[in-house]
Design a protein around this motif. Structure first.
Motif, PDB file in Angstrom:
ATOM      1  N   LYS A  22      30.701  30.145  21.574  1.00  0.00           N
ATOM      2  CA  LYS A  22      31.527  30.461  20.796  1.00  0.00           C
ATOM      3  C   LYS A  22      32.419  29.859  19.867  1.00  0.00           C
ATOM      4  N   LEU A  23      31.983  28.954  19.196  1.00  0.00           N
ATOM      5  CA  LEU A  23      32.078  28.173  17.396  1.00  0.00           C
ATOM      6  C   LEU A  23      31.450  29.303  16.967  1.00  0.00           C
ATOM      7  N   ALA A  24      29.483  30.208  17.769  1.00  0.00           N
ATOM      8  CA  ALA A  24      28.977  31.380  15.980  1.00  0.00           C
ATOM      9  C   ALA A  24      30.146  32.121  16.389  1.00  0.00           C
ATOM     10  N   ASP A  25      30.205  32.640  17.109  1.00  0.00           N
ATOM     11  CA  ASP A  25      31.259  33.987  17.097  1.00  0.00           C
ATOM     12  C   ASP A  25      32.076  33.488  16.609  1.00  0.00           C
ATOM     13  N   ILE A  26      32.937  32.459  16.005  1.00  0.00           N
ATOM     14  CA  ILE A  26      33.984  32.703  14.944  1.00  0.00           C
ATOM     15  C   ILE A  26      33.207  32.066  13.624  1.00  0.00           C
ATOM     16  N   MET A  27      32.149  31.031  13.645  1.00  0.00           N
ATOM     17  CA  MET A  27      31.622  30.926  12.103  1.00  0.00           C
ATOM     18  C   MET A  27      31.505  32.657  11.666  1.00  0.00           C
ATOM     19  N   ILE A  28      30.726  33.222  12.468  1.00  0.00           N
ATOM     20  CA  ILE A  28      30.732  34.945  11.749  1.00  0.00           C
ATOM     21  C   ILE A  28      31.403  35.417  11.400  1.00  0.00           C
ATOM     22  N   GLU A  29      32.391  35.291  12.403  1.00  0.00           N
ATOM     23  CA  GLU A  29      33.800  36.176  12.009  1.00  0.00           C
ATOM     24  C   GLU A  29      34.767  35.425  10.953  1.00  0.00           C
ATOM     25  N   LEU A  30      34.219  34.230  10.515  1.00  0.00           N
ATOM     26  CA  LEU A  30      35.578  33.791   9.688  1.00  0.00           C
ATOM     27  C   LEU A  30      34.620  33.935   8.213  1.00  0.00           C
ATOM     28  N   SER A  31      33.291  34.562   8.862  1.00  0.00           N
ATOM     29  CA  SER A  31      32.569  34.666   7.384  1.00  0.00           C
ATOM     30  C   SER A  31      32.282  35.904   6.722  1.00  0.00           C
ATOM     31  N   LYS A  32      32.505  36.426   7.471  1.00  0.00           N
ATOM     32  CA  LYS A  32      31.035  37.962   7.605  1.00  0.00           C
ATOM     33  C   LYS A  32      32.130  38.407   6.702  1.00  0.00           C
ATOM     34  N   GLU A  33      32.942  38.517   6.246  1.00  0.00           N
ATOM     35  CA  GLU A  33      32.864  39.002   4.645  1.00  0.00           C
ATOM     36  C   GLU A  33      32.200  38.964   3.021  1.00  0.00           C
ATOM     37  N   ARG A  34      31.374  37.576   3.606  1.00  0.00           N
ATOM     38  CA  ARG A  34      30.815  36.779   2.907  1.00  0.00           C
ATOM     39  C   ARG A  34      28.977  36.741   3.016  1.00  0.00           C
ATOM     40  N   LEU A  35      29.507  36.078   4.070  1.00  0.00           N
ATOM     41  CA  LEU A  35      27.645  36.285   4.723  1.00  0.00           C
ATOM     42  C   LEU A  35      27.380  37.438   5.432  1.00  0.00           C
ATOM     43  N   ASN A  36      25.775  37.472   5.447  1.00  0.00           N
ATOM     44  CA  ASN A  36      25.781  38.305   6.778  1.00  0.00           C
ATOM     45  C   ASN A  36      24.827  37.096   7.310  1.00  0.00           C
ATOM     46  N   LEU A  37      25.513  36.870   9.339  1.00  0.00           N
ATOM     47  CA  LEU A  37      24.922  36.272   9.697  1.00  0.00           C
ATOM     48  C   LEU A  37      25.102  36.819  11.216  1.00  0.00           C
ATOM     49  N   GLU A  38      23.901  36.435  11.549  1.00  0.00           N
ATOM     50  CA  GLU A  38      23.094  36.874  12.727  1.00  0.00           C
ATOM     51  C   GLU A  38      22.105  36.830  13.939  1.00  0.00           C
ATOM     52  N   LYS A  39      22.936  36.625  15.181  1.00  0.00           N
ATOM     53  CA  LYS A  39      22.339  35.833  16.233  1.00  0.00           C
ATOM     54  C   LYS A  39      21.332  36.018  16.496  1.00  0.00           C
ATOM     55  N   ILE A  40      20.174  34.959  16.345  1.00  0.00           N
ATOM     56  CA  ILE A  40      19.576  35.309  17.420  1.00  0.00           C
ATOM     57  C   ILE A  40      18.910  34.966  19.308  1.00  0.00           C
ATOM     58  N   GLU A  41      18.848  36.050  19.767  1.00  0.00           N
ATOM     59  CA  GLU A  41      18.658  35.558  20.858  1.00  0.00           C
ATOM     60  C   GLU A  41      17.676  34.652  21.514  1.00  0.00           C
ATOM     61  N   ILE A  42      17.705  33.734  22.212  1.00  0.00           N
ATOM     62  CA  ILE A  42      16.296  32.555  23.179  1.00  0.00           C
ATOM     63  C   ILE A  42      16.261  32.759  24.377  1.00  0.00           C
ATOM     64  N   ALA A  43      17.703  32.845  24.520  1.00  0.00           N
ATOM     65  CA  ALA A  43      17.501  33.352  26.671  1.00  0.00           C
ATOM     66  C   ALA A  43      16.511  33.666  27.499  1.00  0.00           C
ATOM     67  N   ASP A  44      15.972  34.456  26.240  1.00  0.00           N
ATOM     68  CA  ASP A  44      14.945  34.862  27.628  1.00  0.00           C
ATOM     69  C   ASP A  44      13.736  35.292  26.665  1.00  0.00           C
ATOM     70  N   ILE A  45      13.116  34.132  26.135  1.00  0.00           N
ATOM     71  CA  ILE A  45      12.226  33.494  25.455  1.00  0.00           C
ATOM     72  C   ILE A  45      11.580  33.382  26.873  1.00  0.00           C
ATOM     73  N   PRO A  46      10.456  32.669  26.963  1.00  0.00           N
ATOM     74  CA  PRO A  46       9.228  32.649  28.230  1.00  0.00           C
ATOM     75  C   PRO A  46       9.099  30.998  27.157  1.00  0.00           C
ATOM     76  N   TYR A  47       8.690  30.335  28.206  1.00  0.00           N
ATOM     77  CA  TYR A  47       8.244  28.601  27.965  1.00  0.00           C
ATOM     78  C   TYR A  47       7.332  28.871  27.225  1.00  0.00           C
ATOM     79  N   TYR A  48       7.117  28.208  26.009  1.00  0.00           N
ATOM     80  CA  TYR A  48       6.063  28.095  25.661  1.00  0.00           C
ATOM     81  C   TYR A  48       4.522  27.674  26.438  1.00  0.00           C
ATOM     82  N   ASN A  49       3.707  28.526  25.962  1.00  0.00           N
ATOM     83  CA  ASN A  49       1.972  27.521  27.489  1.00  0.00           C
ATOM     84  C   ASN A  49       0.950  28.788  25.921  1.00  0.00           C
ATOM     85  N   GLN A  50      -0.084  27.650  25.822  1.00  0.00           N
ATOM     86  CA  GLN A  50      -0.960  27.417  24.376  1.00  0.00           C
ATOM     87  C   GLN A  50      -1.683  28.976  24.858  1.00  0.00           C
TER      88      GLN A  50
END
Length: 181
Positions: A22-50
């Motif tokens: 929610k905080l990230a969404d608020i930050m994106i909304e508060l700054s949308k006129e001046r900054l280009n903030l875009e979420k990068i999803e991490i929920a679907d990233i498989p665990y790191y495995n060499q």
């Protein structure tokens, strides 16, 4: 080549009703006129495995590309068990464990954190800064904001409760982006 006007936002909590999301969404909304903030999803990233380094999953490639295409990265994160959330640690590993392809090297980083404990944000930030510094990212404590318990910051209408906190968030985003830009 990073997009000079784009700030990637990575949220550490995977909860559906996450206060940090929610905080990230608020930050994106508060700054949308001046900054280009875009979420990068991490929920679907498989665990790191060499073992997967030679043929990485598409989710790894999507994530790495999104970070590389961002001029800077803002982490919005709670504290989990006296440290950073495991989803963030996995994202750091996926992006930086393979030294020749380390996406974190020289990436400018800001951190916004909010947790229930009195000093919880400090714990999360400390471990996140240590890991990012090891990976070669550029992180400054001046460009982190610790907001305290979510119930004191965000209203039940998903808005910042008071104008002083809203001002601090806007100021933080402007200063961070000016530094990172």
């Amino acid at each position: 080549m990073p997009n000079q006007n784009k700030m990637g936002v990575i949220v550490g909590s995977l909860r559906k009703d996450s206060a940090n999301n929610k905080l990230a969404d608020i930050m994106i909304e508060l700054s949308k006129e001046r900054l280009n903030l875009e979420k990068i999803e991490i929920a679907d990233i498989p665990y790191y495995n060499q073992d997967l380094d030679d043929n990485p999953p598409r989710e790894w490639m999507r994530f790495r590309g999104a970070v590389e295409n961002s001029n800077c990265i803002l982490f919005v994160t709670p504290e989990y068990n006296h440290s950073m959330p495991p989803a963030i640690k996995n994202a750091l590993d996926v992006g930086g464990t393979s030294i020749p392809n380390n996406i974190w090297r020289n990436k400018k980083i800001g951190i916004a954190s909010m947790s229930r404990g009195k000093f919880s944000e400090w714990n999360s930030n400390k471990h996140l800064i240590e890991s990012l510094s090891f990976l070669g990212a550029v992180v400054y404590n001046d460009y982190s904001i610790k907001l305290g318990p979510p119930e004191t910051v965000i209203s039940n209408k998903n808005q910042i409760k008071d104008k002083n906190t809203e001002f601090l968030i806007k100021e933080f985003l402007e200063k961070f982006f000016a530094w990172a830009g």
